[in-house]
Write a protein that holds these residues in place. Structure first.
Motif, PDB file in Angstrom:
ATOM      1  N   LEU B 166       0.822  -1.214   0.000  1.00 58.63           N
ATOM      2  CA  LEU B 166       0.000   0.000   0.000  1.00 58.63           C
ATOM      3  C   LEU B 166       0.855   1.262   0.000  1.00 58.63           C
ATOM      4  O   LEU B 166       1.804   1.339   0.763  1.00 58.63           O
ATOM      5  CB  LEU B 166      -0.923  -0.004   1.215  1.00 58.63           C
ATOM      6  CG  LEU B 166      -1.946  -1.127   1.221  1.00 58.63           C
ATOM      7  CD1 LEU B 166      -2.781  -1.086   2.493  1.00 58.63           C
ATOM      8  CD2 LEU B 166      -2.839  -1.069  -0.002  1.00 58.63           C
ATOM      9  N   PRO B 167       0.562   2.281  -0.793  1.00 55.28           N
ATOM     10  CA  PRO B 167      -0.404   2.242  -1.884  1.00 55.28           C
ATOM     11  C   PRO B 167       0.157   1.473  -3.074  1.00 55.28           C
ATOM     12  O   PRO B 167       1.293   1.730  -3.491  1.00 55.28           O
ATOM     13  CB  PRO B 167      -0.578   3.721  -2.242  1.00 55.28           C
ATOM     14  CG  PRO B 167       0.696   4.368  -1.825  1.00 55.28           C
ATOM     15  CD  PRO B 167       1.221   3.580  -0.668  1.00 55.28           C
ATOM     16  N   CYS B 168      -0.640   0.535  -3.609  1.00 50.43           N
ATOM     17  CA  CYS B 168      -0.198  -0.232  -4.774  1.00 50.43           C
ATOM     18  C   CYS B 168       0.061   0.699  -5.954  1.00 50.43           C
ATOM     19  O   CYS B 168      -0.398   1.843  -5.963  1.00 50.43           O
ATOM     20  CB  CYS B 168      -1.270  -1.244  -5.176  1.00 50.43           C
ATOM     21  SG  CYS B 168      -1.595  -2.493  -3.927  1.00 50.43           S
ATOM     22  N   LYS B 204      -1.585  -6.499   4.348  1.00 52.03           N
ATOM     23  CA  LYS B 204      -2.389  -5.520   5.092  1.00 52.03           C
ATOM     24  C   LYS B 204      -1.533  -4.875   6.176  1.00 52.03           C
ATOM     25  O   LYS B 204      -0.449  -5.341   6.489  1.00 52.03           O
ATOM     26  CB  LYS B 204      -3.595  -6.211   5.711  1.00 52.03           C
ATOM     27  CG  LYS B 204      -4.498  -6.761   4.622  1.00 52.03           C
ATOM     28  CD  LYS B 204      -5.809  -7.228   5.178  1.00 52.03           C
ATOM     29  CE  LYS B 204      -6.562  -7.988   4.092  1.00 52.03           C
ATOM     30  NZ  LYS B 204      -7.061  -9.262   4.560  1.00 52.03           N
ATOM     31  N   SER B 205      -2.077  -3.828   6.782  1.00 51.14           N
ATOM     32  CA  SER B 205      -1.245  -3.108   7.735  1.00 51.14           C
ATOM     33  C   SER B 205      -1.371  -3.655   9.157  1.00 51.14           C
ATOM     34  O   SER B 205      -0.515  -3.421   9.983  1.00 51.14           O
ATOM     35  CB  SER B 205      -1.596  -1.618   7.722  1.00 51.14           C
ATOM     36  OG  SER B 205      -2.951  -1.452   8.048  1.00 51.14           O
ATOM     37  N   SER B 206      -2.411  -4.419   9.442  1.00 48.69           N
ATOM     38  CA  SER B 206      -2.535  -4.879  10.833  1.00 48.69           C
ATOM     39  C   SER B 206      -2.753  -6.386  10.912  1.00 48.69           C
ATOM     40  O   SER B 206      -3.300  -7.005  10.005  1.00 48.69           O
ATOM     41  CB  SER B 206      -3.687  -4.144  11.516  1.00 48.69           C
ATOM     42  OG  SER B 206      -4.876  -4.351  10.796  1.00 48.69           O
ATOM     43  N   ASP B 234      11.166   6.779  18.231  1.00 45.22           N
ATOM     44  CA  ASP B 234      10.136   5.821  18.622  1.00 45.22           C
ATOM     45  C   ASP B 234      10.634   4.408  18.839  1.00 45.22           C
ATOM     46  O   ASP B 234       9.898   3.451  18.586  1.00 45.22           O
ATOM     47  CB  ASP B 234       9.034   5.751  17.542  1.00 45.22           C
ATOM     48  CG  ASP B 234       8.090   6.940  17.655  1.00 45.22           C
ATOM     49  OD1 ASP B 234       8.052   7.547  18.733  1.00 45.22           O
ATOM     50  OD2 ASP B 234       7.405   7.241  16.668  1.00 45.22           O
ATOM     51  N   ASN B 319       7.233   0.131   5.866  1.00 42.96           N
ATOM     52  CA  ASN B 319       7.122   0.794   4.562  1.00 42.96           C
ATOM     53  C   ASN B 319       7.398  -0.149   3.389  1.00 42.96           C
ATOM     54  O   ASN B 319       7.337   0.263   2.238  1.00 42.96           O
ATOM     55  CB  ASN B 319       8.086   1.972   4.496  1.00 42.96           C
ATOM     56  CG  ASN B 319       7.893   2.904   5.664  1.00 42.96           C
ATOM     57  OD1 ASN B 319       6.768   3.223   6.022  1.00 42.96           O
ATOM     58  ND2 ASN B 319       8.989   3.315   6.295  1.00 42.96           N
ATOM     59  N   GLU B 321      10.044  -1.250   2.115  1.00 42.23           N
ATOM     60  CA  GLU B 321      11.053  -0.735   1.192  1.00 42.23           C
ATOM     61  C   GLU B 321      12.111  -1.774   0.833  1.00 42.23           C
ATOM     62  O   GLU B 321      12.727  -1.712  -0.202  1.00 42.23           O
ATOM     63  CB  GLU B 321      11.750   0.487   1.796  1.00 42.23           C
ATOM     64  CG  GLU B 321      10.830   1.684   1.902  1.00 42.23           C
ATOM     65  CD  GLU B 321      11.591   2.914   2.349  1.00 42.23           C
ATOM     66  OE1 GLU B 321      11.454   3.960   1.727  1.00 42.23           O
ATOM     67  OE2 GLU B 321      12.342   2.807   3.353  1.00 42.23           O
ATOM     68  N   SER B 336       5.787  -2.080  12.465  1.00 46.22           N
ATOM     69  CA  SER B 336       6.782  -1.296  13.194  1.00 46.22           C
ATOM     70  C   SER B 336       7.334  -2.154  14.332  1.00 46.22           C
ATOM     71  O   SER B 336       6.757  -3.178  14.698  1.00 46.22           O
ATOM     72  CB  SER B 336       6.144  -0.034  13.754  1.00 46.22           C
ATOM     73  OG  SER B 336       5.238  -0.379  14.783  1.00 46.22           O
ATOM     74  N   ASP B 339       4.675  -2.412  16.966  1.00 50.50           N
ATOM     75  CA  ASP B 339       3.638  -3.383  16.589  1.00 50.50           C
ATOM     76  C   ASP B 339       4.097  -4.799  16.922  1.00 50.50           C
ATOM     77  O   ASP B 339       3.351  -5.598  17.470  1.00 50.50           O
ATOM     78  CB  ASP B 339       3.374  -3.328  15.063  1.00 50.50           C
ATOM     79  CG  ASP B 339       2.489  -2.159  14.681  1.00 50.50           C
ATOM     80  OD1 ASP B 339       1.831  -1.595  15.576  1.00 50.50           O
ATOM     81  OD2 ASP B 339       2.470  -1.807  13.481  1.00 50.50           O
TER      82      ASP B 339
END
Lengths: 571, 571
Positions: B166-168, B204-206, B234, B319, B321, B336, B339
């Motif tokens: 995301l974003p694709c 997905k993010s979660s 952080d 991210n 990357e 993260s 997370d």
């Protein structure tokens, strides 16, 4: 010449937007072109609204700003004049980009008439840092146009949000300034009309359940509206519908949201035509809060309405892109639809709020039914016939220009779900047949709705249907030219047909023969519905002839009829 | 001339990488330059390993691919020859970029000797789609170099992951191919050495708690290692340390991870020097699984070790990357650190695993203590003296080149926490003083460790200290030139001093006078520690003279001494 007050207002807008987004430190490499911003920053520093550092060596200045942003994890503003000054920032920008440091790089520039024409100290500063910034924005020249002032404010705030969203990084704003460069001093930062802050719920990716409860508390007791924009993937329809039903919030469902056709009284599909009526009942339908997600919705009347309303608007946008051309977002929630609707408790419903919306939609749908027995298939009637004739779960590709607009206004299925697609990223009429055939290669029961210009533009695409024996039922609305232009002011001009109408006078039937497609021309509604209810096979082309001038009138009449019905039946 | 087998291997690697990442559909616009890929795709289609569509019109082909990717939400490969063929893809790429559709655009290209030289059908395809793709990659020419084959595999897999994160969006791979273009047929896709798949936990993010428990089950019972790379913000140190202590996993803590100095037996800071010894005890310290996060770590010996080990490696990278130059990541966790370490239950500790690492570190630390009484301050000794002399919570900025490497190897604080920073995005020696002064404008008690070349390179930066009365204690290691080059093979060459050593013969003391800095030259350890324990004020420059040649020897001796100690004391 730029009017001094206009310049002063623009600089005030930019600096206020930066302050709103939490900029606490600025580093200035002095020069002439940056004069009004330099004076503004100096005044803010004197007023203790931010800390200003001045460094005559731009390379050092940029690394100094980087040092602050890096060690405090806060965004820093970096400002310089035009020309090689900006080039000296480059090493620190490369470092910031590689190590994810939030820098707001604001370069000032000569106005357009002094660039690429040999004027001194003027380089082409467009995308000056290439791939080394997260984003480049060209800010507009100072202007009194309110839309432009709003845009400048929105973009400057957005740039800080983007620099500080994961992965953090540098962003580049380039501001052209026309002489005279002296603003009216002192600036009135506080008394100036301070723009709306774009709030961000969190800069982190996940929220606790306490955060969600706090969010619910904030929106409880309010008349809320959900706006569902285009979305192809992962729409958590069940969670969303449950949430909306519990909260009693209407969902304005874009045709590409993949929500129209769900059997829920929350789904409002008739909003585009409703808003076009500008009926006085809209006062009663005004929300106090909006939650938005998905891409840019099709409806231009919805965009205008949002700009008028300016109510608190939360945008669910996990990528923090803020692609909101209505510029009405007041709070960015960096969450997916699933994150939000599965985790945020729904507020208690407000009686009668949803029912007002449902009532308006019912009246519109009934008024449609009463107009539908007409025999000739018109462009506005076509979506309504599709609603009746399409088999459930049909994959319907829709062309840009008029077809998607008509689908938005008039395709209002109550319980029959179909998949709807349209190339709405750049909204082109190119490649529509090819995209629809790509879809056809993957699914059963495929339909394409397209105008004659888009059809001929991508005629080459039909080769794939023949070669791979793909199934696609193409409905060509043939008004022999660009129908959408007839809605625009140029319609009466002498050369209209030559440069806008552009009739091609080509035969759809001959095209069908070339590509071995089954061809039918349809005139009345009954035949159209009957034809669509046949099982699909191979490539079929259904031609529907319409008239451009009559079409405009028909669209206008339809809105008037619906307005009339609303007046008669709403109260 | 490209060797046919080399070409065949390269094409096999590329196509296998695409298959591993779940590419199921390819659209080919035929041509000559793309010959080997076209033949490979045709064979895969015959073997039912993917579905291939061929379209002679590249514009249609691209929209056809878009239609598939859009309606299935799956990535599609799009392939063409060189020249204007690639330009015809542009409209569909723009649409894909605006509407977040995952396309893998693979253009083939002439080899370097045929570009920008008037050869037919050859354009400059570098960044050919500008801002309209998520990422551009230039793939290398076919080669038998194993590192290059590994790189090609990694980049191709990574491109699909990036297109579908995301974003694709669309990604562009440009592949230069040299004649002859005919591969050895048939390809051996299955029997070929299939590369390691880069897995992704979720797109997905979660994650749910069940997902986390499943993850724990997978890593339970294994000797695990955590690698903490550079991280400024952080860092959830408490959750991480609790997790590592429960799991009994060592944490290899980069000096910029902000973890060295935490009082935990899990923190291993001495890994760089330990790995440099190449001691046989390393066999016992070999992990079965690695969890990595943060940026690229400083230690080159750690990178080499990871490449040798090739054990399952999870990279926490929200991210997506995949900036992993060791190319050892086997599973991407789009999470993260917070997370992961706050939500994933720690596995049960394996006895004796952590204690082996602690023991090795203890021996290294003790061997340091025994070598430290020497009087003259050397470059390798300096980090050890800083460990003793710095006040807790000092903000220490470190220059690139030798200082950060020495800090990595020799700065091993047990319980005293300081903040460490270095510009490790692009690793430049430019702007270091300015960055450190940016830091100084925000905090009390600031120290900069820098070599003489980096010091003179950014001397202009000192203006800011004087102008804003900033506090910074600068330790200049003056070996009159570029000390790092003395570690490289060119050290014996005739022109070494002229083009690598580059002594500037400038006076640090004069610089101090110019900028009103307090100046001290230090020779022995005791004076150095005493000087650093004075309260800091304003700008201070502490010069430490070292010798480049002696420094190389000293570094080598230190490694040998430690190796010796390990042999004597480890068993």
């Amino acid at each position: 010449m730029t009017n001094t007050q206009t310049l002063t207002n623009q600089i005030t807008t930019i600096l206020n937007a930066l302050l709103l987004q939490g900029i606490q430190t600025a580093v200035l490499a002095p020069g002439s072109r940056s004069t009004p911003l330099a004076l503004g920053l100096a005044q803010l520093a004197r007023e203790n609204k931010l800390k200003l550092y001045v460094d005559i060596d731009e390379r050092s200045a940029a690394f100094f700003a980087l040092g602050i942003a890096k060690t405090t994890a806060r965004p820093v503003l970096l400002l310089c004049t035009s020309g090689t000054a900006a080039a000296n920032f480059y090493p620190a920008i490369c470092e910031a980009n590689s190590s994810h440091i939030p820098l707001i790089v604001l370069t000032t520039d000569r106005p357009p008439e002094l660039t690429k024409i040999g004027a001194p100290q003027a380089l082409d500063q467009d995308h000056f840092y290439g791939q080394q910034v997260k984003q480049f924005w060209q800010l507009p020249l100072a202007s009194d146009d309110p839309a432009e002032c709003h845009y400048t404010n929105f973009i400057v705030q957005r740039s800080v949000i983007q620099a500080t969203s994961l992965p953090c990084g540098p962003v580049h704003l380039n501001l052209p300034l026309r002489k005279p460069l002296m603003p009216r001093l002192p600036f009135s930062f506080a008394t100036n009309n301070i723009p709306q802050k774009i709030d961000r719920l969190t800069s982190k990716s996940s929220l606790t359940s306490a955060d969600f409860t706090a969010l619910t508390t904030k929106i409880a007791g309010k008349r809320g509206l959900i706006i569902a924009g285009p979305s192809e993937i992962d729409m958590p329809a069940n969670s969303l519908l449950r949430w909306a039903e519990n909260a009693g919030w209407p969902i304005l469902a874009d045709p590409l949201s993949q929500l129209r056709g769900y059997d829920s009284n929350c789904i409002i599909s008739a909003y585009d035509i409703l808003l076009k009526t500008k009926h006085s009942i809209l006062k009663m339908l005004k929300p106090e809060i909006i939650i938005r997600f998905g891409g840019t919705f099709v409806s231009a009347s919805l965009a205008s309405w949002l700009k008028e309303l300016r109510v608190p608007t939360y945008y669910l946008d996990p990528n923090c892109e803020l692609n909101d051309y209505t510029e009405t977002t007041t709070k960015l929630l960096p969450l997916s639809e699933a994150d939000f609707f599965e985790n945020c408790p729904a507020p208690v419903a407000q009686p009668s709020w949803l029912s007002q919306w449902s009532k308006a939609q019912e009246i519109i749908k009934r008024s449609w039914d009463s107009t539908s027995p007409q025999k000739v298939v018109s462009e506005a009637l076509l979506p309504h016939l599709l609603e009746r004739a399409l088999a459930p779960n049909t994959h319907l590709f829709i062309s840009n220009s008029m077809p998607i607009r008509d689908i938005d206004s008039y395709y209002l299925p109550q319980t029959k779900f179909c998949y709807l697609y349209c190339n709405r990223g750049a909204n082109g009429i190119d490649g529509v047949i090819s995209s629809a055939l790509g879809m056809s290669s993957q699914f059963q029961n495929n339909v394409l709705l397209i105008g004659d210009l888009a059809f001929f533009h991508d005629m080459n695409g039909l080769m794939m249907a023949y070669r791979y024996a793909l199934q696609l039922r193409i409905i060509v609305i043939n008004n022999n030219g660009g129908g959408i232009f007839s809605f625009l002011p140029q319609v009466g001009s002498t050369d209209f047909e030559t440069v806008f109408g552009t009739p091609q006078n080509l035969s759809i039937k001959q095209t069908a023969l070339l590509y071995h497609a089954e061809y039918t021309r349809i005139q009345n509604s009954a035949d159209f519905v009957k034809k669509l209810q046949h099982s699909p096979h191979g490539l079929e082309i259904i031609e529907v002839i319409t008239d451009r001038a009559a079409n405009v009138e028909q669209h206008q009449n339809t809105v008037q009829q619906i307005k009339q019905k609303l007046s008669e039946e709403f109260y």
